[in-house]
Design an enzyme around this catalytic site. Structure first.
Site, PDB file in Angstrom:
ATOM      1  N   ARG A   1       0.823  -1.220   0.000  1.00 30.36           N
ATOM      2  CA  ARG A   1       0.000   0.000   0.000  1.00 30.36           C
ATOM      3  C   ARG A   1       0.856   1.269   0.000  1.00 30.36           C
ATOM      4  NH1 ARG A   1      -5.574  -0.793   1.838  1.00 30.36           N
ATOM      5  NH2 ARG A   1      -6.135  -2.647   0.684  1.00 30.36           N
TER       6      ARG A   1
ATOM      7  N   ARG B   1      -3.745   6.722   0.505  1.00 27.50           N
ATOM      8  CA  ARG B   1      -4.251   7.950   1.114  1.00 27.50           C
ATOM      9  C   ARG B   1      -3.266   8.731   1.981  1.00 27.50           C
ATOM     10  NH1 ARG B   1      -9.683   6.032   3.757  1.00 27.50           N
ATOM     11  NH2 ARG B   1      -8.478   4.116   3.649  1.00 27.50           N
TER      12      ARG B   1
ATOM     13  N   ARG C   1      -7.081  10.833  -6.657  1.00 29.01           N
ATOM     14  CA  ARG C   1      -8.302  10.100  -6.311  1.00 29.01           C
ATOM     15  C   ARG C   1      -9.519  11.027  -6.424  1.00 29.01           C
ATOM     16  NH1 ARG C   1     -12.172   8.466  -4.175  1.00 29.01           N
ATOM     17  NH2 ARG C   1     -12.525   7.078  -2.414  1.00 29.01           N
TER      18      ARG C   1
ATOM     19  N   ASP D   1      -6.642  -3.356  -7.271  1.00 23.98           N
ATOM     20  CA  ASP D   1      -7.148  -3.978  -6.051  1.00 23.98           C
ATOM     21  C   ASP D   1      -7.419  -5.451  -6.320  1.00 23.98           C
ATOM     22  OD1 ASP D   1      -8.130  -3.062  -3.235  1.00 23.98           O
ATOM     23  OD2 ASP D   1      -9.530  -4.600  -3.913  1.00 23.98           O
TER      24      ASP D   1
ATOM     25  N   TYR E   1     -14.194 -12.469   0.507  1.00 21.31           N
ATOM     26  CA  TYR E   1     -14.873 -11.169   0.321  1.00 21.31           C
ATOM     27  C   TYR E   1     -16.192 -11.354  -0.413  1.00 21.31           C
ATOM     28  CZ  TYR E   1     -11.056  -8.353   2.168  1.00 21.31           C
ATOM     29  OH  TYR E   1     -10.139  -7.775   3.009  1.00 21.31           O
TER      30      TYR E   1
END
Ligand code: 1CP
Length: 346
Positions: free
Chosen positions: A28, A32, A41, A78, A154
């Site tokens: 990562r 952010r 973004r 992702d 998921y």
């Protein structure tokens, strides 16, 4: 193939050399915590739109390398792009993470369309070509996918979950249905990673973020065996391209995973005792990890001491410096710069 293949410390380590100081990149590393990522973004409108916009996704991939000079870039995408490409719904809600329809029965299997994947992931492959052309030849470009169990988890939960109990129960209560979902994901994952390699990534990493929630028997069946299938397909189509596995939280199951699989490296989570874990991996497989993301968030003495301990344990081994899990969004960018400098000082 597009652009130059990488020939720097990351690829040398994956290829079998013990390189010191070790190559360093961070899970990562795009995201952010970087103001330039937040700007990108916002322009894209949503996380999914950003993943599917080759120019912006390429920029997000390169941003951390430009700022900090890591030895590898990881494709900005992702693990849930694959179920999305199979025709499964996917939405990333602000502050909530991914939301998917719940996979619950045989009828859902028929909703998955492997024939859609190649066209759906075309923007991802274009991103790869752009990034490889933009990176220096000594920086490795890593492609990735989720491992079948983690992606299935998921899908079955309909998003993130604390302990993925619904998915773990389906694996045991409905082994036929679960096995068919896993087989479909294994095949699709192998093909997707093969397409990423053809598009220009230098190595691939398979994230099994929740594999360690499984019992040893189920870990063998649902983490090790599908990974063997993916690795075999890649070895046949792309001999010599390194594959990195990350069976997060595997603990003492790491040894069996390493022995059974022809992997260039294995990701180690923060709880892995490096002396023990590198022993379980053996000489044929590099370790990659395992700084606590919270030490990177804390910075200062905590970061200095934890980094030094990892460097001391890994010295003389084939090792890739990384975190034990992803960079936390609140992390001050200056701490990342400080970490890279400490690793480079050996
Ligand atoms: O902009 C945003 O707010 C979205 C946040 C975000 C980002 C930056 C998500 C949503 N995914 C990503 C990128 C990402 N995800 C990368 C590429 C970039 C990089 O590493 O620098 C990678 C490799 C992943 C992999 C990923 N996604 C994993 C495996 C690794 C891990 O963290 O265990 C998993 C489990 C996901 C699912 C996912 N995607 C996003 C979130 C918040 C989550 C976790 C959901 C949860 O379980 O709570």
């Amino acid at each position: 193939m597009t652009g130059a293949a990488a020939n720097g410390p990351m690829m040398r380590t994956l290829g079998g050399e013990a390189v010191w100081p070790p190559p360093v990149w961070l899970m990562r590393q795009a995201g952010r915590y970087l103001p330039e990522y937040r700007a990108l973004r916002a322009q894209a409108g949503s996380f999914l739109a950003l993943c599917l916009d080759p120019a912006r996704a390429a920029e997000a991939t390169v941003q951390p390398v430009r700022r900090f000079g890591m030895d590898a870039a990881i494709l900005f995408s992702d693990i849930l792009i694959l179920p999305w490409a199979l025709g499964w719904g996917l939405e990333f809600r602000e502050g909530e993470g991914p939301v998917l329809p719940r996979f619950a029965g045989e009828a859902d299997l028929a909703r998955l369309e492997p024939g859609r994947v190649a066209a759906a992931v075309a923007p991802v492959l274009e991103t790869i070509a752009r990034v490889r052309a933009a990176l220096a030849p000594d920086v490795a470009l890593l492609g990735f996918a989720g491992a079948p169990f983690t992606v299935a988890a998921y899908m079955i939960e309909g998003g993130g979950a604390r302990d993925f109990a619904r998915a773990r129960a389906m694996a045991q209560a409905e082994p036929g249905l679960f096995g068919r979902l896993m087989a479909l994901l294994e095949e699709a994952t192998g093909r997707y990673l093969s397409a990423q390699i053809a598009a220009g990534v230098d190595a691939v990493m398979v994230f099994d973020s929740w594999a360690g929630l499984l019992s040893p028997r189920l870990f063998a069946r649902h983490a090790v065996t599908p990974m063997a299938g993916v690795a075999a397909l890649l070895a046949q189509r792309h001999p010599g391209v390194p594959v990195i596995g990350f069976p997060r939280l595997a603990g003492s199951m790491l040894g069996g995973y390493a022995r059974a699989l022809p992997l260039a490296a294995i990701g180690l989570d923060t709880g892995a005792d490096l002396e023990v874990a590198l022993g379980l991996l053996g000489a044929g497989t590099a370790g990659q990890g395992n700084l606590d993301p919270a030490a990177l968030l804390a910075g200062g003495r905590a970061l200095a001491e934890e980094t030094a301990a990892i460097l001391a344990a890994a010295r003389g081994r084939r090792f890739v410096f990384n975190l034990g899990h992803g960079v936390l969004p609140e992390t001050p960018p200056a701490h990342v710069g400080e970490l890279i400098a400490r690793v480079r000082a050996g």
